[in-house]
Write a protein that holds these residues in place. Sequence first.
Motif, PDB file in Angstrom:
ATOM      1  N   TRP A  73       0.845  -1.191   0.000  1.00 52.06           N
ATOM      2  CA  TRP A  73       0.000   0.000   0.000  1.00 52.06           C
ATOM      3  C   TRP A  73       0.881   1.241   0.000  1.00 52.06           C
ATOM      4  O   TRP A  73       1.830   1.341   0.792  1.00 52.06           O
TER       5      TRP A  73
ATOM      6  N   ASP B 221      -3.292   3.645  -2.928  1.00 54.53           N
ATOM      7  CA  ASP B 221      -3.657   2.491  -3.739  1.00 54.53           C
ATOM      8  C   ASP B 221      -3.001   1.247  -3.159  1.00 54.53           C
ATOM      9  O   ASP B 221      -2.199   1.327  -2.222  1.00 54.53           O
ATOM     10  N   ARG B 222      -3.362   0.119  -3.723  1.00 56.91           N
ATOM     11  CA  ARG B 222      -2.795  -1.165  -3.299  1.00 56.91           C
ATOM     12  C   ARG B 222      -2.264  -1.908  -4.510  1.00 56.91           C
ATOM     13  O   ARG B 222      -2.898  -1.910  -5.569  1.00 56.91           O
ATOM     14  N   THR B 223      -1.107  -2.548  -4.350  1.00 55.13           N
ATOM     15  CA  THR B 223      -0.531  -3.377  -5.394  1.00 55.13           C
ATOM     16  C   THR B 223      -0.414  -4.799  -4.885  1.00 55.13           C
ATOM     17  O   THR B 223       0.048  -5.032  -3.765  1.00 55.13           O
TER      18      THR B 223
END
Length: 307
Positions: A23, A33-35
């Motif tokens: 994050w 955002d999240r990866t």
Amino acid sequence: MSVSAPRPEWIAVDWGTSHLRLWRMPRSGVALDRTDSDKGMGRLTRDQFEPVLLDLVQNDLPAEGHLTVICCGMAGSRQGWSEARYLAVPSAPPSIAQATHVQTRSPSLSVHILPGLSQASPADVMRGEETQISGFLSTEPDFDGVLCLPGTHSKWAHVSAGEVVSFRTFMTGELFALLSGQSVLRHSLASSGLDPESFSGAVAHVMSRPEGLAGDLFSLRAESLLSGLDATAARSRLSGLLIGAELAAARSYWLGRDIVIAGESGIASAYQIALAAQGADPRMVDAEEMTLNGLRAAYAQLREHAL
């Protein structure tokens, strides 16, 4: 005129065995955002962790100074990036002061890996779940009860006075994966789906006689051959038998206690159904938010220490 994407102040990482979640975090604490990546600990050698992380955050690296990264999970295991010690219970969830500061090649990274928790008798360890517990306690500091953390290796943690008093791990999820994917039972099971009646019946059956589990498992194959047992029902019964056996073994944790399940759907819902059938009244909380809250708490500790 294009507007550049906001840069994070720090990075939160949950680095598991098979996957990692990252994050990008601003000062407000609300993730930008999240990866998600399949570059989990199990796929990496020790010298591959830093390149993987750099690839994920290359656009966030500052021109001067460093980017703070706080990790929990299997990156701190003996086979991971840098071993982070275990803290023995009873213990409060680990703080940033007890984290391992990784020696990185890149001066643009400052990486901290939070420790896990250990228990001498019966022997047990956790990595990652302690950060979930920390995140839960950040919102409910006076909680006295049990946290159920379903997963490949599900955890039951007794929490009181801000400490993890004891915990127990069950390989229920891994057993389900092995039996449904590699054993003779794979020929009798649907690939997905849940029949609530078959699931609940299997839970009740195995909790009344858990010593018969091995025989009950083979009966699924036999009923499929002799009676045409529905494949979804068979899958549901397998899940019910394994979760029921876990509940029978963990009875001293959940019976008569306030129970919180980390999760909102899927396997967490199955645990809720199984516990409710035993007269318990579990409530559910968001597991990802628990993890993020725990990492946020660690970053707040780091900032407070730096001031």
